[in-house]
Motif scaffolding. Structure first.
Motif, PDB file in Angstrom:
ATOM      1  N   TYR A 231      -3.163   4.819   0.144  1.00 22.53           N
ATOM      2  CA  TYR A 231      -3.561   4.459  -0.596  1.00 22.53           C
ATOM      3  C   TYR A 231      -3.753   2.628  -1.247  1.00 22.53           C
ATOM      4  O   TYR A 231      -2.403   2.306  -0.126  1.00 22.53           O
ATOM      5  CB  TYR A 231      -3.037   4.918  -2.202  1.00 22.53           C
TER       6      TYR A 231
ATOM      7  N   CYS B  39       0.700  -1.271   0.179  1.00 21.13           N
ATOM      8  CA  CYS B  39      -0.156   0.313   0.193  1.00 21.13           C
ATOM      9  C   CYS B  39       0.561   1.394   0.093  1.00 21.13           C
ATOM     10  O   CYS B  39       2.094   1.584   0.042  1.00 21.13           O
ATOM     11  CB  CYS B  39      -0.669  -0.172   0.732  1.00 21.13           C
ATOM     12  N   TYR B  40      -0.218   2.725   0.081  1.00 19.99           N
ATOM     13  CA  TYR B  40       1.169   3.632  -0.047  1.00 19.99           C
ATOM     14  C   TYR B  40       0.667   4.673   0.912  1.00 19.99           C
ATOM     15  O   TYR B  40      -0.580   5.350   1.379  1.00 19.99           O
ATOM     16  CB  TYR B  40       0.978   3.938  -1.581  1.00 19.99           C
TER      17      TYR B  40
ATOM     18  N   LYS C 149       1.161   7.310  -5.099  1.00 19.51           N
ATOM     19  CA  LYS C 149       2.320   6.340  -4.741  1.00 19.51           C
ATOM     20  C   LYS C 149       3.763   6.611  -4.000  1.00 19.51           C
ATOM     21  O   LYS C 149       4.397   6.371  -3.875  1.00 19.51           O
ATOM     22  CB  LYS C 149       2.452   5.766  -5.705  1.00 19.51           C
ATOM     23  N   LYS C 150       3.441   8.110  -3.158  1.00 19.04           N
ATOM     24  CA  LYS C 150       4.563   8.896  -2.559  1.00 19.04           C
ATOM     25  C   LYS C 150       5.887   7.806  -1.912  1.00 19.04           C
ATOM     26  O   LYS C 150       7.121   7.727  -2.009  1.00 19.04           O
ATOM     27  CB  LYS C 150       4.382  10.059  -2.107  1.00 19.04           C
ATOM     28  N   TYR C 151       4.863   6.977  -0.954  1.00 17.83           N
ATOM     29  CA  TYR C 151       5.817   6.348  -0.211  1.00 17.83           C
ATOM     30  C   TYR C 151       5.442   4.764  -0.353  1.00 17.83           C
ATOM     31  O   TYR C 151       4.184   4.226  -0.024  1.00 17.83           O
ATOM     32  CB  TYR C 151       5.935   6.786   1.001  1.00 17.83           C
ATOM     33  N   PRO C 152       5.545   3.860  -1.232  1.00 17.85           N
ATOM     34  CA  PRO C 152       5.225   2.185  -0.946  1.00 17.85           C
ATOM     35  C   PRO C 152       5.964   1.560   0.007  1.00 17.85           C
ATOM     36  O   PRO C 152       6.769   1.317   0.163  1.00 17.85           O
ATOM     37  CB  PRO C 152       6.175   2.163  -2.032  1.00 17.85           C
TER      38      PRO C 152
ATOM     39  N   GLY D  55      -2.571   1.628  -6.059  1.00 11.28           N
ATOM     40  CA  GLY D  55      -1.997   3.054  -6.294  1.00 11.28           C
ATOM     41  C   GLY D  55      -3.154   4.221  -7.211  1.00 11.28           C
ATOM     42  O   GLY D  55      -2.856   5.125  -6.774  1.00 11.28           O
TER      43      GLY D  55
ATOM     44  N   VAL E 127       8.569   6.919   6.933  1.00 10.86           N
ATOM     45  CA  VAL E 127       8.403   7.480   5.562  1.00 10.86           C
ATOM     46  C   VAL E 127       9.530   8.710   5.073  1.00 10.86           C
ATOM     47  O   VAL E 127       9.905   8.848   5.704  1.00 10.86           O
ATOM     48  CB  VAL E 127       6.754   8.089   5.266  1.00 10.86           C
TER      49      VAL E 127
ATOM     50  N   THR F 221       0.973   8.608   1.739  1.00 15.80           N
ATOM     51  CA  THR F 221       1.446  10.073   0.766  1.00 15.80           C
ATOM     52  C   THR F 221       0.830  11.160   1.746  1.00 15.80           C
ATOM     53  O   THR F 221      -0.215  11.110   2.377  1.00 15.80           O
ATOM     54  CB  THR F 221       0.410   9.642  -0.541  1.00 15.80           C
TER      55      THR F 221
END
Length: 296
Positions: free
Chosen positions: A126, A67-68, A77-80, A130, A111, A70
Motif C-alpha cells: 500500500y 509505504c505499507y 497498515k500492518k507493517y509501515p 494506507g 516485517v 501487509t
C-alpha cells in the motif's frame, strides 16, 4: 497577506511532493516470494526465513519509505516501512528484499508477519496514505521448499513457480546462449573458430600493410614536389644574377671612392714629427773612427 501567500505556497509544495512520491511509489511491484526457505538465501543474521521481493518498474528512483506491507486485507497498515533508511531508495529497475520473519526489531527490511506454506498467503503493498493499493498477490498453498513464486519476467503480469530462486536479481535467467550452442553443434572441435580467428588477424595485417604503403607513396610524392619547388626557386635566383647594369656598378664604385676619400681628408694635411731618442756613447760615435787619409 504575505503570510497567507507563503502558507499557500508551502501547502502547494507539500501536496505536489506527496503526489510525486505517490506516483513514483505506484511503479513498485511485488516481484517474487519464497514461502518455504529451508536451504536457500540467508538474511543479515545468518537465518533462513520467507522473503518478499519488490521491484521498481520505472526509469526513476523510488523511495518506498512510509509505504505499507501487509498479509491481511483488513489491515493495510500492518507493517509501515520505516523512514530514514537510505536503502529504501530503490534505483530504476532494481530490487529490494523484505524478510517475513515476524521480527521487525531486526531492521527496516524485517516485517512483523510471517508466511505459512500450508495455506494461501496474501501479500499487498500500500501507498503512504494506507488506502491506495499499489500491488497485491495471493501465493497458492503447498509451495515446495526452496521454490519461489514470482513473475516470469520482472514487472510483467505472468506468475509461475521459479525453479531457480533469484532474490534481488532478475527472475528471467538464461541457461544457455543460442548462438554459442549452435556454434558448438556445428564446430565441436573448434576448427572453424581457429580459421575464423586467423582470417581476422591476417586480414587486419594486410589492411595495415595497404594503408602504410599508400601513406608512404603519398609522403614520397609530396617530398618530390617540395624538392622541385625548391630547385625552381634556386634556378630563378641564379638566372637573375649578373643582369645588373653598368650604372649600378658605377654608383657602387663612386660610393666606395667617396667613402675612402672622406677617411683621409683631414690626415693628408697633418705633418707628424716623431723624435727618436737614442743613447749616446763615444764608442759608437763615428767621429772617433774617422782617419785622415795620408797624403803622398
Amino acid at each position: 497577506m504575505i503570510n497567507k501567500k507563503i502558507g499557500v505556497l508551502l501547502l502547494f509544495v507539500v501536496l505536489f511532493s506527496f503526489g510525486a512520491n505517490a506516483q513514483r511509489a505506484a511503479s513498485m511491484r511485488i516481484n517474487e516470494v519464497l514461502v518455504d526457505n529451508e536451504d536457500n538465501f540467508v538474511d543479515d543474521y545468518g537465518k533462513r526465513h520467507p522473503w518478499i521481493e519488490l521491484y521498481n518498474t520505472s526509469a526513476g528512483t523510488v523511495n518506498i519509505a512510509g509505504c505499507y506491507l501487509t498479509n491481511d486485507k483488513n489491515n493495510p497498515k500492518k507493517y509501515p516501512i520505516p523512514k530514514g533508511d537510505v536503502l529504501t531508495i530503490i534505483p530504476p529497475h532494481q530490487h529490494t528484499l523484505f524478510w517475513a520473519d515476524g521480527e521487525p526489531n531486526r531492521g527496516t527490511f524485517h516485517v512483523n508477519f510471517t508466511l505459512d506454506p500450508a495455506t494461501d498467503n496474501y501479500i499487498a503493498l500500500y501507498d503512504a496514505d494506507g488506502r491506495t493499493l499499489i500491488d497485491e498477490i495471493t501465493i497458492p498453498a503447498a509451495q515446495k521448499a526452496d521454490v519461489s513464486y514470482g513473475r516470469v519476467i520482472d514487472g510483467q503480469d505472468e506468475w509461475a513457480q521459479l525453479t531457480k530462486v533469484t532474490p534481488s536479481t532478475n527472475n528471467l535467467t538464461l541457461d544457455s546462449n543460442e548462438k554459442i550452442e549452435n556454434f558448438k553443434e556445428n564446430d565441436s572441435i573448434g576448427i572453424g573458430m581457429t580459421v575464423t580467428a586467423m582470417a581476422v588477424v591476417f586480414s587486419g595485417l594486410f589492411l595495415l600493410y595497404i594503408i602504410f604503403k599508400q601513406v608512404g607513396k603519398f609522403a614520397i610524392a609530396a617530398s618530390k614536389r617540395n624538392a622541385k619547388k625548391a630547385a625552381g626557386t634556386a634556378s630563378g635566383v641564379s638566372a637573375d644574377a649578373g643582369e645588373e647594369s653598368g650604372e649600378i656598378f658605377a654608383a657602387i664604385a663612386t660610393a666606395l671612392y667617396e667613402m675612402s676619400d672622406d677617411n683621409h681628408d683631414v690626415e693628408n694635411t697633418v705633418l707628424t714629427i716623431r723624435k727618436v731618442a737614442r743613447t749616446y756613447s763615444p764608442w759608437s760615435s763615428k767621429l772617433y773612427g774617422l782617419r785622415e787619409v795620408p797624403r803622398k
